[in-house]
Design an enzyme around this catalytic site. Structure first.
Site: not given
Ligand SMILES: O=C(O)c1ccccc1NCC(=O)[C@H](O)[C@H](O)COP(=O)(O)O
Length: 375
Positions: A160, A162, A223, A272, A294, A329-330
């Site tokens: 990502e 970001k 995204k 998602e 997620n 994800e995340s």
């Molecule tokens: O990441 C946030 O704070 C967030 C808040 C509100 C809506 C979406 C958000 N993030 C999008 C995502 O889910 C992440 O960018 C993506 O899954 C990657 O997660 P990470 O590896 O933990 O950065």
């Protein structure tokens, strides 16, 4: 005459899109049998196709005819995010009517409704549809994930791009989206996720376009927080190969309608989910190829990777029977995290923070997987 539910996008364009759409909001269309000409690829025809494919649900029709508001219908599906449907109003006026947003995701969506109206004014839907029809062919996002998973024996990586997020603030001050995208691709990412929301993530559609024009070959996920079909067509114009549809935000009819538009445009839809209810809803929709679980609650920011395990323990068999690929994800930071979700049954992972904040995000990929990924 076949009555057809107002499409989500049509609903969004009606003066009172979400708070209360009167039953007269039903759109009466000629009975499909009466239509001689083949299906064109316009939104109205998509809506007729939607009806013809009987993707509509009698319960949903009854809900609309009962005069339930779109927000009530969404709430019946467990959706807690409300729409204000007043894109021309000030946020103060909106909050005077709706109260303060209940969480960050609802705030993002309320702003997004206004942004989309501004986008429509800047670039009308018919122009975006025409431009989308002239865009270069999309790349196979789903196929790239499946191939990378098979090639490497670990989940395929959606890396990502970001800069910042509501939960973590600015992740990388020195942020060059093209440089980051090229580093990800060089070190084995199967696909990329490009944040396009400006207000909360400091992303942009221009970043998506720059990455595409820079010659990055791997497929790109736009995204974005999709609430209207305009965003899907616009993402296609700006270089997307896939779009994100968030079940916490979109009703079943929204998802069905947007899936059909994605199919017409050659886009992969990453649907998602975060919880049991959303998973059950999405698995009941035909045509879903790719589901993202997620681990982050977009309402509370709590990240729990066991969420993936729990959902796949219950639904993994149904998912495999349908040939659906799952993306974890995340909250993935190291090989143990990746192994955990891999053992749970994911075929791909979407990772932002743990890569983008490293000095060399590309080199960080080997650290995440415990080995180099091959192309
Ligand atoms: O990441 C946030 O704070 C967030 C808040 C509100 C809506 C979406 C958000 N993030 C999008 C995502 O889910 C992440 O960018 C993506 O899954 C990657 O997660 P990470 O590896 O933990 O950065």
């Amino acid at each position: 005459m076949q009555a057809l539910l107002a499409s989500p996008s049509l609903r969004a364009s009606l003066p009172s899109a979400r708070p209360s759409l009167p039953s007269r909001g039903l759109v009466a269309l000629a009975a499909p049998a009466a239509r001689a000409r083949p299906l064109r690829c316009g939104p109205r025809d998509t809506m007729e196709a939607l009806a013809r494919d009987e993707m509509l649900n009698a319960v949903e029709l009854e809900q609309w005819e009962s005069g339930k508001s779109a927000n009530d219908i969404a709430a019946c599906q467990g959706i807690r995010i409300r729409r204000h449907g007043r894109p021309a109003a000030s946020m103060d006026d909106i909050q005077a009517e709706m109260g303060a947003p209940r969480n960050i995701l609802e705030k993002i969506i309320w702003d997004k409704e206004i942004e989309v109206a501004q986008g429509l004014a800047r670039c009308p839907l018919n122009e975006v549809i025409e431009s989308a029809g002239k865009a270069p062919p999309t790349r196979d996002f789903y196929g790239a994930l499946a191939a990378a998973h098979k090639r490497n024996g670990v989940p395929a990586l959606i890396a990502e791009v970001k800069k910042a997020s509501p939960s973590r603030g600015v992740l990388r001050e020195n942020f060059d989206p093209v440089e980051i995208a090229q580093a990800y691709e060089k070190h084995g990412a199967a696909c990329l996720s490009i944040l396009t929301d400006e207000k909360y993530f400091q992303g942009s559609f221009e970043n998506l376009q720059k990455v595409r024009k820079a010659g990055v070959k791997c497929p790109l996920l736009c995204k974005e927080f999709v609430v209207d079909k305009w965003q899907i067509y616009y993402a296609r114009v700006m270089g997307a190969d896939a779009v994100l549809l968030i079940a916490a935000v979109l009703t079943d009819l929204d998802i069905k309608y947007f899936l059909r538009i994605c199919k017409e445009l050659g886009l992969t839809a990453l649907i998602e989910v975060h919880d049991e209810r959303e998973m059950e809803r999405v698995l009941a929709i035909n045509g879903v190829q790719l589901i993202g679980i997620n681990n982050r609650s977009l309402e509370t920011f709590i990240v729990d990777t066991s969420n993936t395990k729990t959902l796949l323990e219950k639904h993994g068999d149904a998912i495999r029977e349908k040939g659906i690929l799952v993306v974890g994800e995340s909250g993935l930071f190291n090989p143990d995290d990746v192994a955990y979700v891999q053992n749970a049954g994911v075929s791909a992972v979407l990772v932002g923070e743990s890569l983008v904040k490293q000095a060399d995000p590309g080199l960080a990929i080997a650290g995440l997987f415990g080995k180099e990924l091959v192309h």
